[in-house]
Scaffold this motif. Structure first.
Motif, PDB file in Angstrom:
ATOM      1  N   ILE A   5     -64.101  -7.712 -28.981  1.00  9.49           N
ATOM      2  CA  ILE A   5     -63.657  -8.343 -27.734  1.00  9.49           C
ATOM      3  C   ILE A   5     -64.836  -8.611 -26.813  1.00  9.49           C
ATOM      4  CG2 ILE A   5     -63.226  -6.119 -26.592  1.00  9.49           C
ATOM      5  CD1 ILE A   5     -60.743  -7.430 -25.293  1.00  9.49           C
ATOM      6  N   LYS A   6     -64.720  -9.645 -25.998  1.00  7.25           N
ATOM      7  CA  LYS A   6     -65.738  -9.932 -25.002  1.00  7.25           C
ATOM      8  C   LYS A   6     -65.755  -8.807 -23.957  1.00  7.25           C
ATOM      9  CE  LYS A   6     -66.074 -14.982 -25.180  1.00  7.25           C
ATOM     10  NZ  LYS A   6     -65.850 -16.252 -24.437  1.00  7.25           N
ATOM     11  N   ASN A   8     -66.726  -8.721 -20.785  1.00  7.16           N
ATOM     12  CA  ASN A   8     -66.240  -9.020 -19.439  1.00  7.16           C
ATOM     13  C   ASN A   8     -64.718  -9.089 -19.384  1.00  7.16           C
ATOM     14  OD1 ASN A   8     -66.388 -11.471 -20.967  1.00  7.16           O
ATOM     15  ND2 ASN A   8     -66.161 -12.647 -19.089  1.00  7.16           N
ATOM     16  N   VAL A   9     -64.093  -9.525 -20.475  1.00  4.33           N
ATOM     17  CA  VAL A   9     -62.627  -9.608 -20.530  1.00  4.33           C
ATOM     18  C   VAL A   9     -62.020  -8.202 -20.557  1.00  4.33           C
ATOM     19  CG1 VAL A   9     -60.662 -10.367 -21.927  1.00  4.33           C
ATOM     20  CG2 VAL A   9     -62.653 -11.860 -21.642  1.00  4.33           C
ATOM     21  N   ILE A  57     -54.048  -8.973 -22.932  1.00  5.72           N
ATOM     22  CA  ILE A  57     -55.112  -9.883 -23.377  1.00  5.72           C
ATOM     23  C   ILE A  57     -54.615 -10.567 -24.644  1.00  5.72           C
ATOM     24  CG2 ILE A  57     -57.514 -10.068 -24.125  1.00  5.72           C
ATOM     25  CD1 ILE A  57     -58.036  -7.411 -22.644  1.00  5.72           C
ATOM     26  N   ASP A  61     -60.220 -16.914 -28.094  1.00  3.72           N
ATOM     27  CA  ASP A  61     -61.661 -16.795 -28.323  1.00  3.72           C
ATOM     28  C   ASP A  61     -62.234 -15.505 -27.753  1.00  3.72           C
ATOM     29  OD1 ASP A  61     -61.609 -19.244 -29.541  1.00  3.72           O
ATOM     30  OD2 ASP A  61     -62.209 -20.368 -27.754  1.00  3.72           O
ATOM     31  N   ASN A  62     -61.465 -14.806 -26.880  1.00  5.99           N
ATOM     32  CA  ASN A  62     -61.968 -13.591 -26.240  1.00  5.99           C
ATOM     33  C   ASN A  62     -61.853 -12.355 -27.115  1.00  5.99           C
ATOM     34  OD1 ASN A  62     -62.599 -14.886 -23.773  1.00  5.99           O
ATOM     35  ND2 ASN A  62     -60.442 -14.804 -23.175  1.00  5.99           N
ATOM     36  N   LYS A  88     -72.627  -9.101 -25.207  1.00  3.73           N
ATOM     37  CA  LYS A  88     -71.493  -9.954 -24.849  1.00  3.73           C
ATOM     38  C   LYS A  88     -70.200  -9.460 -25.469  1.00  3.73           C
ATOM     39  CE  LYS A  88     -70.068 -14.823 -24.836  1.00  3.73           C
ATOM     40  NZ  LYS A  88     -70.431 -16.210 -25.256  1.00  3.73           N
TER      41      LYS A  88
END
Length: 372
Positions: A5-6, A8-9, A57, A61-62, A88
């Motif tokens: 997972i990203k 920031n998300v 969530i 793409d995240n 990232k």
């Protein structure tokens, strides 16, 4: 359970749900965040039995979902780890049943988890009784009323904000018996049932923190007998309600008036602020306002420190002398957005009313203080 997972998300979702965590909770597992990974989404849930926050969530793409699963992880540690990891993307994997591995290219953490079966069952089913209003209006409503609630647990109903809905009119009020904030909102759609609920002030404060400032969509408010749920974007926020009867605040608002005074909000705020400097009592901070022959004068005196006097020319031929808490006045003024404020005087021992010159949807009331 395994996913990528990203950062920031995930960090945003963790920051949101962590506001429902309490280190003092008597149920140890409620210091944890529940991770539920499905084929199409990751659901994070945290609760302290007073409020519950859930962040969803969705698969895009995240997040890359490899294997589904679930686990409860200590909130403090998972939040600190994700916050400080570099990179990232972050990988999270469940192993040995109740342990999770959190890793990036250069860092790796192993955390003990808790079986999800031990987590209390929390019903977040959405009611059919729903009211929808813009996020911006809900944020304004909370900011303009929540400050006036009481801190005294002896009158528990006054520690919350009272929301009433009748047809298309939503009224939100808060009082601590010495002041009142009343906000009115005209809803776009009629609501069939009469609503009269009390939401704890602390819980509304936590809701305010996670309401997005740059979101132009609506919040759905789902109403139940003993709780309320707010749903927006990917967040579900549930709060308990305070049981009891809220006082009829409309009785506090005088029908008769002596006179109105329109004045620049910033100028008046700064006068009150300066007049309060010499007062040691930061809780009451009593100042006196006097109007006589088109001159407004604010004074404050401390026998130990000295005296301050502020003057301003006003377009008002009426005479009055009234004392009040500068703290309460400044807090009420700070919630008014317009350049000009209208002060309504009813008498020297009667409440002062405040409202924006061009908008009467917000009314603030401050009781005077006897100085003799």
């Amino acid at each position: 359970m395994k996913f990528k997972i990203k950062k920031n998300v995930l960090l945003e979702a963790l920051n949101n749900v962590s506001k429902a965590l309490s280190s003092k909770n008597i149920i140890p597992i409620l210091s944890g965040i529940k991770f539920e990974l499905f084929d199409d989404k990751l659901v994070l849930t945290a609760s302290d039995n007073d409020i519950t926050i859930q962040s969803i969530i969705k698969k895009d793409d995240n997040i890359e979902i490899i294997n589904t699963g679930s686990i409860v992880v200590k909130g403090k540690y998972i939040l600190d780890i994700i916050r400080k990891l570099e990179g990232k993307f972050i990988n999270i994997e469940l192993f040995d049943d109740y342990k999770i591995m959190i890793y990036t290219e250069n860092s790796e953490f192993s955390l003990n988890g808790i079986d999800i079966k031990e987590y209390p069952q929390i019903d977040l089913t959405l009611s059919s009784d729903v009211v929808s209003l813009p996020v911006s209006e809900l944020k304004n409503m909370i900011a303009q009323t929540n400050y006036a609630t009481s801190m005294d647990e002896a009158r528990i109903v006054l520690t919350g904000v009272n929301i009433k809905i009748d047809n298309k009119l939503l009224e939100c009020s808060a009082t601590d018996s010495y002041r009142l904030a009343l906000k009115k909102i005209n809803l776009s759609d009629s609501f069939e049932k009469i609503v009269d609920i009390i939401i704890p002030s602390k819980n509304l404060g936590e809701l305010f923190k996670i309401l997005p400032s740059d979101f132009d969509g609506n919040v759905n408010m789902y109403i139940y007998n003993n709780k309320v749920i707010f749903g927006f974007e990917n967040i579900i926020f549930q709060s308990r309600l305070i049981s009891g009867n809220y006082p009829n605040t409309k009785n506090l608002i005088p029908n008769d008036i002596l006179f109105n005074l329109k004045i620049n909000r910033n100028d008046f705020y700064n006068m009150v602020d300066r007049a309060s400097i010499l007062n040691n009592d930061k809780d009451n901070n009593i100042i006196t306002l006097e109007i006589n022959d088109n001159l407004l004068k604010i004074t404050s005196m401390s026998l130990e420190i000295g005296k301050v006097e502020e003057k301003m020319s006003v377009n008002c031929s009426e005479n009055i002398k009234i004392s009040f808490s500068s703290k309460y006045m400044m807090e009420a003024l700070s919630k008014i957005k317009g350049d000009e404020v209208v002060l309504t005087f009813v008498g020297e021992i009667r409440p002062i009313l405040l409202k924006e010159a061009e908008d009467d949807s917000l009314i603030s009331l401050i009781l005077p203080i006897r100085t003799y």
